[in-house]
Design an enzyme around this catalytic site. Structure first.
Site, PDB file in Angstrom:
ATOM      1  CE  LYS A  15      -2.375  -4.273   8.103  1.00 15.16           C
ATOM      2  NZ  LYS A  15      -2.101  -5.540   7.369  1.00 15.16           N
ATOM      3  NE  ARG A  90       1.764  -0.997   4.369  1.00 16.78           N
ATOM      4  CZ  ARG A  90       0.449  -1.175   4.304  1.00 16.78           C
ATOM      5  NH1 ARG A  90      -0.360  -0.411   4.992  1.00 16.78           N
ATOM      6  NH2 ARG A  90      -0.051  -2.132   3.571  1.00 16.78           N
ATOM      7  NE  ARG A 130      -7.795  -7.751   0.902  1.00 13.67           N
ATOM      8  CZ  ARG A 130      -6.743  -7.254   1.564  1.00 13.67           C
ATOM      9  NH1 ARG A 130      -6.850  -6.915   2.822  1.00 13.67           N
ATOM     10  NH2 ARG A 130      -5.590  -7.105   0.959  1.00 13.67           N
ATOM     11  NE  ARG A 163      -6.495  -3.949  -1.485  1.00 12.85           N
ATOM     12  CZ  ARG A 163      -5.812  -3.820  -0.341  1.00 12.85           C
ATOM     13  NH1 ARG A 163      -6.471  -3.822   0.803  1.00 12.85           N
ATOM     14  NH2 ARG A 163      -4.518  -3.692  -0.343  1.00 12.85           N
ATOM     15  NE  ARG A 174      -0.533  -5.550  -0.972  1.00 14.90           N
ATOM     16  CZ  ARG A 174      -1.726  -6.114  -0.802  1.00 14.90           C
ATOM     17  NH1 ARG A 174      -2.252  -6.859  -1.744  1.00 14.90           N
ATOM     18  NH2 ARG A 174      -2.384  -5.915   0.307  1.00 14.90           N
TER      19      ARG A 174
END
Ligand code: ADP
Ligand code: AMP
Length: 220
Positions: A15, A90, A130, A163, A174
């Site tokens: 996203k 969400r 990431r 992160r 998550r």
């Protein structure tokens, strides 16, 4: 008429990457609730601490806090033409609140909600590699989209971050939160005839091309 694009999909689905790629093309800013919450890290208030604790656990920040923050952001001048909503809504309550705020404040609704469809296995692979720039927020991947110099942002030379919530145990939580609370929004937007799907398991440029095609078809 302002354009409000909702980008949906699991954590790690692409996203943020895609929002950054289409913002110039569409001429509307990326509004990432995750980035807005991460920006609160520098504040030393009970609310900011509560938000950081929730994010570290992988759970969702309460709807009222999230909705208020988005409402304020969408009233900024640079959002006059609309926004690319990355990571919001969400929950069903957030989707209802978004519809209400767009109707009340801007006399419009969501233009299109696009699901970037990818498997859990691929999302986990992407999240583990990431890295992001804490200054400009540009997202990289150590294998799929590496910076020219390892660990350094191409755009501003800042050292890249991983992160905290991208650690494997938090990622699993998550993903569960996504399945339980966010995935129901797929049928929510389908019922309202606002849903489009793109195959997220393609090279970034192909995902971008598909996204722009389904979005442009909906812009009046
Ligand atoms: P999200 O915002 O949905 O959590 P990101 O945009 O941060 O996901 O992407 C997660 C990771 O996957 C990043 O490291 C990004 O560079 C990488 N990525 C995104 N899209 C693709 C793609 N189409 N192919 C390979 N890697 C991708
Ligand atoms: P993201 O950057 O989209 O992966 O979001 C990181 C974290 O920020 C999430 O795991 C949540 O804790 C919080 N967050 C982001 N967007 C929302 C939202 N719309 N509602 C509630 N919490 C959110």
């Amino acid at each position: 008429m302002a354009t409000y694009v909702v980008l949906m999909g699991p954590p790690g689905g692409g996203k943020g990457t895609q929002a950054q790629r289409i913002t110039d093309e569409l001429g509307i800013p990326q509004v990432s609730t995750g980035d807005l919450f991460r920006a609160m890290k520098t504040q030393d208030t009970p609310l900011a601490r509560q938000v950081q604790d929730i994010m570290a656990s992988g759970d969702l920040v309460p709807d009222d806090i999230t909705v208020q923050m988005v409402k304020e952001r969408l009233s900024d001048q640079d959002c006059a033409g609309g926004a690319i909503l990355d990571g919001f809504p969400r929950t069903t309550a957030q989707a209802d609140a978004l519809a209400d705020m767009l109707a009340d404040s801007f006399d419009t609704g969501v233009t299109v909600a696009v699901l970037i469809d990818i498997s859990e296995a691929e999302a986990v692979k992407r999240i583990s590699g990431r890295r992001s720039c804490p200054a400009c927020k540009r997202v990289y991947h150590v294998d799929y989209d590496p910076p020219k110099q390892a660990g350094i942002c191409d755009d501003d030379g800042t050292a890249l971050d991983q992160r905290k919530d991208d650690q494997p145990d938090v990622v699993r939580d998550r993903y569960q939160v996504y399945m339980n609370k966010t995935a129901p929004l797929i049928s929510y937007y389908e019922e309202r005839e606002l849903l489009e799907r793109v195959n997220g398991e393609q090279p970034m440029e192909s995902v971008t091309a598909d996204l722009l095609q389904v979005i442009r078809k909906r812009i009046k």
